[in-house]
Write a protein that holds these residues in place. Structure first.
Motif, PDB file in Angstrom:
ATOM      1  N   ARG A  85       5.202  23.871  23.975  1.00 50.16           N
ATOM      2  CA  ARG A  85       5.689  22.464  22.921  1.00 50.16           C
ATOM      3  C   ARG A  85       4.969  22.733  22.435  1.00 50.16           C
ATOM      4  O   ARG A  85       6.073  22.688  20.967  1.00 50.16           O
ATOM      5  CB  ARG A  85       5.699  21.697  23.952  1.00 50.16           C
ATOM      6  CG  ARG A  85       6.155  20.213  23.053  1.00 50.16           C
ATOM      7  CD  ARG A  85       7.394  20.346  22.529  1.00 50.16           C
ATOM      8  NE  ARG A  85       8.305  20.102  24.179  1.00 50.16           N
ATOM      9  CZ  ARG A  85       9.771  20.301  23.892  1.00 50.16           C
ATOM     10  NH1 ARG A  85      10.001  20.645  22.921  1.00 50.16           N
ATOM     11  NH2 ARG A  85      10.442  20.197  24.525  1.00 50.16           N
ATOM     12  N   ASP A  89       6.700  23.260  18.515  1.00 46.58           N
ATOM     13  CA  ASP A  89       7.097  22.266  17.562  1.00 46.58           C
ATOM     14  C   ASP A  89       6.171  22.883  15.452  1.00 46.58           C
ATOM     15  O   ASP A  89       6.507  22.481  15.360  1.00 46.58           O
ATOM     16  CB  ASP A  89       6.402  21.049  17.899  1.00 46.58           C
ATOM     17  CG  ASP A  89       6.342  20.310  18.914  1.00 46.58           C
ATOM     18  OD1 ASP A  89       8.016  20.465  19.420  1.00 46.58           O
ATOM     19  OD2 ASP A  89       6.323  19.265  19.337  1.00 46.58           O
ATOM     20  N   HIS A  92       9.215  24.522  13.862  1.00 46.74           N
ATOM     21  CA  HIS A  92      10.317  23.608  13.427  1.00 46.74           C
ATOM     22  C   HIS A  92       9.369  23.353  12.315  1.00 46.74           C
ATOM     23  O   HIS A  92       9.852  23.422  11.340  1.00 46.74           O
ATOM     24  CB  HIS A  92      10.562  23.343  14.656  1.00 46.74           C
ATOM     25  CG  HIS A  92      11.439  23.826  15.567  1.00 46.74           C
ATOM     26  ND1 HIS A  92      12.241  23.702  16.592  1.00 46.74           N
ATOM     27  CD2 HIS A  92      11.433  25.545  15.948  1.00 46.74           C
ATOM     28  CE1 HIS A  92      12.913  24.284  17.493  1.00 46.74           C
ATOM     29  NE2 HIS A  92      12.199  25.583  17.467  1.00 46.74           N
ATOM     30  N   ARG A  93       8.322  22.652  12.842  1.00 48.14           N
ATOM     31  CA  ARG A  93       7.641  22.157  11.333  1.00 48.14           C
ATOM     32  C   ARG A  93       7.328  23.122  10.272  1.00 48.14           C
ATOM     33  O   ARG A  93       8.384  22.555   9.234  1.00 48.14           O
ATOM     34  CB  ARG A  93       6.001  21.166  11.811  1.00 48.14           C
ATOM     35  CG  ARG A  93       5.881  21.137  10.852  1.00 48.14           C
ATOM     36  CD  ARG A  93       4.659  20.317  10.881  1.00 48.14           C
ATOM     37  NE  ARG A  93       3.452  21.071  12.112  1.00 48.14           N
ATOM     38  CZ  ARG A  93       2.840  21.695  11.710  1.00 48.14           C
ATOM     39  NH1 ARG A  93       2.608  21.876  10.292  1.00 48.14           N
ATOM     40  NH2 ARG A  93       1.860  22.431  11.979  1.00 48.14           N
TER      41      ARG A  93
END
Length: 295
Positions: A85, A89, A92-93
């Protein structure tokens, strides 16, 4: 290394396949009635085959990477582990900060080598893949620097520009291989000339493709410096430098453990000089360039 190798390998296989199919069906014949070559017709034929091969390779790049490297794509909607995860994240950030509206797929592949790559036919259909070895070897800041570097490759459109370059290289490969094959067939008996020509086309196409890959490798080395700067902008200059230094330390340790093949072939060019067949410049050069950059 993985991104470039898979692309060039796919391109070569596609090119040979297209050439064999067209030869079998007699499409794109470039011989005139006197047994000579129609150079204009051959050049058009070469461009069509060359750019078709390059764009098919681009379209297949993400699928080939998943299949050949065994990349397991992490579904953001699934019940991921904490580290998975965190990686999704992070990617994507950084992708959002880079202005991407469609997030790249994030994948992990099982390998002890410290490596990562980005591939895909477009920004909207891209993949960032990280090896388990990299996740085990690097701390969070270094991983973030690597992710920024790979996202920069996507945002910079390196796969698309590489495809255009490969299309030009392919055109010359097809053109020259058929001229060389025609010349070779002139030195054998007329009844076996077609067979010699057919085989010679394949052989010369492979040889010229290997030579042409030197141009692609040189372009790849050039773009690595741009991706380093992009990674520094997206993840932070200190993190990008830290990531490269971590790779350098890993490489030095592996070399000292008599595992130089992993270090020199998978991570960087040879210290002090960059091999013509290297897809990446020497890590020391990359670190110095980033340290001296102003932005």
């Amino acid at each position: 290394m993985k991104r470039i190798f898979l692309f060039i390998l796919t391109n070569l296989l596609v090119m040979i396949t297209i050439g064999i199919i067209l030869s079998v069906f007699g499409v794109g014949s470039y011989m005139n009635e006197q047994g000579g070559i129609n150079f204009q017709q051959l050049l058009v034929f070469s461009a069509i085959v060359g750019f078709t091969g390059a764009f098919i390779s681009l379209a297949m790049s993400r699928w080939m990477a998943k299949m050949m490297m065994g990349v397991q794509v992490l579904n953001p909607q699934a019940n991921l582990t904490g580290s998975e995860r965190e990686l999704v994240d992070m990617v994507h950030r950084i992708a959002r900060n880079a202005g991407m509206s469609v997030m790249p797929e994030v994948g992990i592949y099982e390998s002890k080598e410290v490596n990562a790559f980005a591939t895909g036919p477009s920004k909207r259909r891209s993949l960032v893949a990280i090896s388990t070895g990299l996740l085990e070897e690097m701390d969070r800041d270094a991983v973030e620097g690597i992710v920024g570097h790979e996202v920069a490759h996507i945002v910079n459109g390196d796969m698309v520009t590489m495809t255009l370059l490969q299309g030009v290289v392919n055109t010359f490969v097809v053109f020259l291989s058929r001229i060389a094959a025609w010349a070779a067939s002139r030195f054998v008996k007329e009844d076996v000339a077609p067979i010699v020509h057919f085989i010679a086309v394949i052989v010369f196409q492979i040889v010229f493709s290997i030579l042409g890959s030197l141009v692609v490798f040189a372009y790849s080395r050039h773009r690595e410096f741009h991706a380093d700067r992009g990674g520094a902008y997206l993840a932070g200059k200190d993190k990008m430098i830290h990531a490269l230094q971590t790779l350098q330390n890993y490489k030095d340790r592996v070399v000292s453990e008599k595992q130089a093949s992993v270090a020199t072939l998978k991570i960087s060019g040879k210290p002090g000089k960059t091999s013509w067949f290297s897809t990446h410049p020497d890590l020391g050069e990359r670190i110095r360039a980033l340290q001296e950059s102003q932005f």
